[in-house]
Write a protein that holds these residues in place. Structure first.
Motif, PDB file in Angstrom:
ATOM      1  N   ARG A   1      41.424  47.516  36.174  1.00 53.66           N
ATOM      2  CA  ARG A   1      42.140  47.247  37.422  1.00 53.66           C
ATOM      3  C   ARG A   1      43.070  46.055  37.242  1.00 53.66           C
ATOM      4  O   ARG A   1      42.865  45.217  36.366  1.00 53.66           O
ATOM      5  N   VAL A   2      44.106  45.978  38.084  1.00 55.39           N
ATOM      6  CA  VAL A   2      44.921  44.769  38.203  1.00 55.39           C
ATOM      7  C   VAL A   2      44.851  44.327  39.659  1.00 55.39           C
ATOM      8  O   VAL A   2      44.931  45.145  40.582  1.00 55.39           O
ATOM      9  N   ILE A   3      44.683  43.019  39.854  1.00 54.09           N
ATOM     10  CA  ILE A   3      44.351  42.493  41.179  1.00 54.09           C
ATOM     11  C   ILE A   3      45.224  41.288  41.483  1.00 54.09           C
ATOM     12  O   ILE A   3      45.539  40.492  40.596  1.00 54.09           O
ATOM     13  N   ALA A   4      45.596  41.137  42.751  1.00 56.98           N
ATOM     14  CA  ALA A   4      46.276  39.937  43.242  1.00 56.98           C
ATOM     15  C   ALA A   4      45.400  39.277  44.299  1.00 56.98           C
ATOM     16  O   ALA A   4      44.886  39.943  45.207  1.00 56.98           O
ATOM     17  N   TYR A   5      45.225  37.963  44.157  1.00 49.98           N
ATOM     18  CA  TYR A   5      44.455  37.161  45.106  1.00 49.98           C
ATOM     19  C   TYR A   5      45.360  36.122  45.753  1.00 49.98           C
ATOM     20  O   TYR A   5      46.391  35.732  45.182  1.00 49.98           O
ATOM     21  N   ALA A   6      44.954  35.649  46.925  1.00 48.77           N
ATOM     22  CA  ALA A   6      45.579  34.453  47.485  1.00 48.77           C
ATOM     23  C   ALA A   6      45.138  33.276  46.619  1.00 48.77           C
ATOM     24  O   ALA A   6      43.940  33.044  46.434  1.00 48.77           O
ATOM     25  N   ALA A   7      46.095  32.535  46.080  1.00 51.73           N
ATOM     26  CA  ALA A   7      45.771  31.475  45.130  1.00 51.73           C
ATOM     27  C   ALA A   7      44.944  30.363  45.767  1.00 51.73           C
ATOM     28  O   ALA A   7      44.131  29.729  45.092  1.00 51.73           O
ATOM     29  N   ASP A   8      45.118  30.134  47.047  1.00 53.77           N
ATOM     30  CA  ASP A   8      44.411  29.024  47.688  1.00 53.77           C
ATOM     31  C   ASP A   8      42.988  29.388  48.109  1.00 53.77           C
ATOM     32  O   ASP A   8      42.068  28.583  47.995  1.00 53.77           O
ATOM     33  N   THR A   9      42.782  30.635  48.549  1.00 55.14           N
ATOM     34  CA  THR A   9      41.478  31.001  49.104  1.00 55.14           C
ATOM     35  C   THR A   9      40.697  32.014  48.271  1.00 55.14           C
ATOM     36  O   THR A   9      39.487  32.164  48.454  1.00 55.14           O
ATOM     37  N   GLY A  10      41.392  32.738  47.382  1.00 55.41           N
ATOM     38  CA  GLY A  10      40.720  33.779  46.606  1.00 55.41           C
ATOM     39  C   GLY A  10      40.619  35.113  47.320  1.00 55.41           C
ATOM     40  O   GLY A  10      40.000  36.045  46.802  1.00 55.41           O
ATOM     41  N   LYS A  11      41.224  35.248  48.481  1.00 59.04           N
ATOM     42  CA  LYS A  11      41.181  36.516  49.202  1.00 59.04           C
ATOM     43  C   LYS A  11      41.884  37.603  48.395  1.00 59.04           C
ATOM     44  O   LYS A  11      42.996  37.410  47.909  1.00 59.04           O
ATOM     45  N   GLU A  12      41.224  38.748  48.252  1.00 59.09           N
ATOM     46  CA  GLU A  12      41.819  39.866  47.528  1.00 59.09           C
ATOM     47  C   GLU A  12      42.900  40.510  48.383  1.00 59.09           C
ATOM     48  O   GLU A  12      42.660  40.925  49.516  1.00 59.09           O
TER      49      GLU A  12
END
Length: 707
Positions: free
Chosen positions: A523-534
């Motif tokens: 998989r490739v995933i993007a998170y919010a850099a500040d909170t880690g939210k997927e």
């Protein structure tokens, strides 16, 4: 001179158009990859390019681009894909300059692609001979190229450094970087270019080599200097002041026979203001400190961060993360340079999360240790003594004390391996592709093998992993991946994500408050850099180990992933890496907002368990040969003959290969990368190994029938 406002506006518009065109698409012939030091130093002025391995000399892997951000990243779609020639491990970081992507695949093959659509512009195959495959610990991977003044530079698996014409892919010059071809030297790392010098190290510590870093003139390929990382024969004069200092920390002379190790197989960074090159140094050869150095001495510069003058190759300072390393705790992991506040004072620091499980913050001017704390569980040391800078060792981690097998964490795969981490100056966080694992370590009483090409020699007993699926599953549960958002000022995790498998991909952070990572399970995933939210997730058919990059062409932002499963994890720890359940399909997969492309469907792998010759070995013989198999064959085909899915699984051998088993062990498939073991194995040993493979095929058949 422009006199009127309208003329000034017109001139400005023409200039802007000219600049836009110059960075909009593939460069015209003769101007490709026109990169020099100032362009890399000033990389933030053209954030749409990715000019160096870590984008900048400080290796932060942070992009100022924000067109794709935490508000619209869920709109990313496939822009284009490009299928690489060989389906093995892919570890490269692409370089993108003026609309052209330069990257590598397995076997050191270089590709130049139109960064807008993936069209192949040229390809260079260095024609590495397959017989060298067995001389590397971790497959024929390559971590990418460097570019400089119209040329592309690549290190090849067989030890060459090659300069290519960036417009045509034609070879300009090639040099042999290996000092001794009787040893198993390989090159898998990406070159770096500093002040007109191409820098390249090598691998091979597990096979008994001596480590070094060499600088070559980028124009001519002439050697400029060489920095050895461990001393040579003590009967000869030391090559440098650094080697004179290092020699005092080694004992006896066994390391000359064993090579010493200390290979520079990956990480480097550079501070242009201080004019200091930082180099990460690897583990000892063999791992067993008693064999290597009579169990005495720190063995400089093993497992060290070393500062070097890039003009001369002279030593500045060092910090040794693991003195007298005996666990394979290399310090070759990614090093990031940044300016951060510590106790209210801004410091110029170097940050590293090496294999040993501690996160280090150093003053990059002097090498002073500023802080060190565990980022993953580690039982080999309780803490790092800030007064001495040395780890405080534990009894649990000392497997050389004669007290039997010790279960040590992290394992030889480390709390963090080669997969690049990134630093986001906006969040102040370092994003570490970490992992948790353990290994049972026990020293050999006497060396099992003398140093030999293609034979791993650690000075340790081979792990006797029970052939029990339930035990294998229990061990898999002890090996997990973890994405850490680490605050280097406070030395603590701000947020983390857990994965079922280790060996997940490197990270990229951006000004759009995004963190990108690929995973072992495809998989490739993007998170919010500040909170880690997927925020976004896509399947890409195969495991992702390399770190992604981002760039722009014609003002449109792209996010690129190199996809392809493999490396040390799949080779050595087959029973554990199977938890990823992905197949090795290698490709470049690129996304953009509202992309309408698609990822080709995965190719199904349908395998029937073959019929086998008769099993004639006794149970006692098979128990003994398991150790032999794991020692000789397990580093590629997996412990207990359970492959991780990249190298052939011997439990599925055809009738023809069963009939020619001894011939294969004797070099019949040397041209396919299978080593020749006839110089260390007797015919009776070969037959026992064959019997063990037959037994493991029968075990597999019974397990399938039971389910």
């Amino acid at each position: 001179m422009v006199k009127s406002k309208s003329n000034r506006r017109l001139a400005a518009g023409v200039l802007a158009l000219a600049l836009a065109c110059s960075f909009a698409g593939p460069a015209a012939a003769g101007t490709a990859a026109n990169v020099d030091a100032q362009r890399i130093i000033n990389a933030d002025r053209e954030p749409g390019n990715w000019l160096a391995h870590g984008r900048t000399y400080d290796e932060q892997r942070f992009s100022p681009l924000r067109q794709v951000n935490d508000q619209n990243v869920d709109q990313l779609g496939v822009a284009w894909t490009y299928k690489l020639d060989i389906d093995r491990g892919v570890e490269a970081t692409p370089i993108v300059v003026d609309g052209v992507m330069y990257t590598t695949g397995p076997w050191s093959i270089v590709y130049a692609l139109d960064a807008r659509n993936g069209k192949l512009l040229w390809k260079y195959d260095p024609k590495v001979k397959p017989e060298v495959l067995g001389q590397g610990c971790c497959d024929t991977v390559n971590r990418g190229v460097a570019v400089w003044k119209g040329r592309v530079y690549v290190g090849t698996f067989d030890g060459r450094l090659v300069a290519l014409n960036a417009s045509t892919g034609k070879e300009v010059w090639s040099v042999d970087t290996i000092i001794d071809h009787k040893k198993s030297y390989t090159v898998t790392g990406a070159p770096r270019i500093v002040k007109g010098k191409v820098l390249i190290g090598n691998g091979g510590a597990e096979f008994g080599v001596r480590g070094y870093l060499t600088a070559y003139d980028a124009e001519t390929g002439k050697e400029a200097w060489r920095f050895y990382t461990v001393p040579g024969d003590p009967a000869q004069p030391p090559e440098s002041r650094a080697m004179e200092m290092a020699l005092k920390t080694w004992y006896g002379n066994n390391w000359v026979k064993w090579g010493g190790g200390g290979t520079v197989w990956d990480s480097m960074s550079y501070d242009s203001e201080l004019n200091q090159l930082y180099v990460g140094v690897g583990n000892g050869s063999p791992w067993n400190h008693k064999f290597r150095s009579e169990g005495k001495g720190d063995n400089l510069f093993l497992s060290s961060i070393v500062s070097i003058n890039p003009d001369t190759g002279e030593y500045n300072w060092h910090y040794q993360t693991t003195p007298a390393d005996k666990w394979d705790y290399t310090a070759t992991q990614h090093m990031i340079l940044a300016d951060i506040k510590l106790k209210g004072v801004e410091r110029k620091v170097l940050m590293q999360a090496p294999k040993n499980g501690f996160f280090y913050v150093l003053d990059r001017k002097t090498g002073e240790l500023l802080s060190a704390d565990k980022y993953v569980p580690a039982n080999w040391a309780t803490h790092v003594d800030m007064a001495t800078g040395r780890p405080v060792l534990t009894k649990e981690g000392d497997y050389l004390d004669g007290d039997g097998t010790k279960l040590v964490s992290p394992s030889f795969l480390g709390g963090h391996n080669w997969h690049p981490m990134s630093f986001n100056p906006k969040t102040g966080l370092v994003y570490i592709p970490a992992q948790e694992s353990v290994a049972g370590l026990e020293p050999q009483k006497e060396p099992l093998f003398i140093p030999n090409k293609s034979v791993v020699n650690l000075g340790l007993e081979v792990p006797d992993l029970p052939e029990d699926p339930k035990i294998e599953a229990a061990i898999r549960d002890m090996w997990k991946g973890r994405l850490l958002a680490w605050d280097p000022a406070q030395q603590k995790a701000v947020w983390s994500k857990e994965f079922k498998s280790a060996w997940n991909g490197g990270t990229l952070s951006t000004a759009g408050n995004l963190l990108f990572q690929g995973t072992a399970d495809g998989r490739v995933i993007a998170y919010a850099a500040d909170t880690g939210k997927e925020l976004w997730i896509r399947k890409v058919n195969s495991g992702v180990m390399a770190a992604p990059i981002t760039y722009t062409v014609h003002g449109e932002q792209y996010v690129a992933f190199m996809v392809g499963w493999g490396g040390a994890f799949t080779h050595i720890t087959g029973p554990m890496s199977l938890s990823a359940q992905v197949k090795p399909e290698s490709s470049v997969v690129v996304f953009k907002l509202d992309g309408k492309g698609r990822i080709p469907p995965a190719k199904p792998v349908l395998r029937e368990i073959p019929a086998t010759p008769a099993l004639t070995a006794t149970e006692e013989q098979l128990k003994g040969v398991r150790t032999m198999f794991n020692g000789l064959c397990g580093s590629c085909h997996g412990l207990n003959a359970v492959s991780g899915g990249v190298v052939p699984d011997l439990r599925y051998l055809s009738k023809e290969k069963h009939e020619n088993f001894k011939g294969i062990l004797s070099g019949a498939r040397l041209n396919r990368g299978m080593p020749n073991f006839s110089n260390i194995l007797k015919p009776a040993d070969m037959e026992l190994l064959h019997q063990y493979v037959i037994k493991r095929t029968n075990d597999l058949r019974q397990a399938v029938q039971a389910n």
